[in-house]
Design an enzyme around this catalytic site. Structure first.
Site, PDB file in Angstrom:
ATOM      1  N   GLU A  32       0.814  -1.213   0.000  1.00  0.00           N
ATOM      2  CA  GLU A  32       0.000   0.000   0.000  1.00  0.00           C
ATOM      3  C   GLU A  32       0.848   1.263   0.000  1.00  0.00           C
ATOM      4  O   GLU A  32       0.522   2.236  -0.665  1.00  0.00           O
ATOM      5  CB  GLU A  32      -0.871   0.037   1.268  1.00  0.00           C
ATOM      6  CG  GLU A  32      -2.299  -0.359   1.038  1.00  0.00           C
ATOM      7  CD  GLU A  32      -3.090  -0.321   2.338  1.00  0.00           C
ATOM      8  OE1 GLU A  32      -2.980   0.654   3.095  1.00  0.00           O
ATOM      9  OE2 GLU A  32      -3.819  -1.296   2.596  1.00  0.00           O
ATOM     10  N   ASP A  33       1.886   1.265   0.800  1.00  0.00           N
ATOM     11  CA  ASP A  33       2.575   2.526   1.109  1.00  0.00           C
ATOM     12  C   ASP A  33       4.024   2.603   0.644  1.00  0.00           C
ATOM     13  O   ASP A  33       4.750   3.500   1.050  1.00  0.00           O
ATOM     14  CB  ASP A  33       2.538   2.791   2.623  1.00  0.00           C
ATOM     15  CG  ASP A  33       1.130   3.059   3.121  1.00  0.00           C
ATOM     16  OD1 ASP A  33       0.302   3.487   2.294  1.00  0.00           O
ATOM     17  OD2 ASP A  33       0.865   2.838   4.303  1.00  0.00           O
TER      18      ASP A  33
END
Ligand code: ZN
Length: 181
Positions: free
Chosen positions: A66-67
């Site tokens: 996600e990051d």
């Protein structure tokens, strides 16, 4: 934990630290981002008694898709299919707008594997305990309610972690009626 599992866990910690090296938490100290995945494995193992090395590795890696720029393929090659699948299960599609991401996360929680449920529990416990102080009451309330909706999809997964979630949820901020408008 056998030596191979310990080595895998250390490799996951090292990899996550590297991938998140330029990110900071939203707390007043702007703490290193890696403190968050480390908190998850602390909640899982120290507080929840969860010691499965695959689950702990996936918890350390739970935000890299996600990051960070990490790819599915990279995770697969380095950590194997089981850990990679767990990380996939707990990752949102970041291309979606926030409302849809949250809706998908609730829907996907229903069919999540046991390992993914445990990671979600630890993530929500950790996040409810560390709501960024600059969030206003309604934003915090909205996150608390969303977290509960996710966890409600798989009640009965883990007694200890669910009671820790309840304790964290009990701190849900109430409407600030004193606030000047
Ligand atoms: Zn997280």
């Amino acid at each position: 934990m056998d030596h191979a599992s310990l080595a895998l866990l250390i490799d996951a910690l090292s990899f996550a630290a590297q991938q998140h090296r330029n990110q900071r938490r939203l707390d007043p100290d702007a703490s290193p981002y890696i403190n968050h995945p480390i908190d998850l494995i602390r909640v899982l193992s120290v507080e929840g008694g969860v010691h499965d090395p695959q689950i702990l590795c996936a918890a350390l890696l739970h935000d890299v898709l996600e990051d960070s720029a990490t790819t599915h393929q990279e995770l697969l090659e380095r950590f194997g299919a089981e850990i990679c699948n767990l990380v996939m299960e707990v990752s949102d599609d970041t291309a979606l707008p926030k409302v849809e991401r949250r809706r998908q996360q609730v829907l996907r929680a229903r069919s999540a594997s046991q390992g993914a449920r445990l990671i979600k529990l630890a993530d929500k416990i950790s996040n409810l305990r560390q709501i960024p102080p600059n969030w206003d009451v309604s934003r915090a309330q909205s996150y608390f309610d969303f977290a509960a909706e996710v966890i409600n999809q798989f009640r009965g997964t883990h007694v200890e972690l669910e009671s820790l979630f309840e304790l964290a949820f009990a701190k849900r901020p109430s409407d600030d009626v004193s606030k000047e408008r």
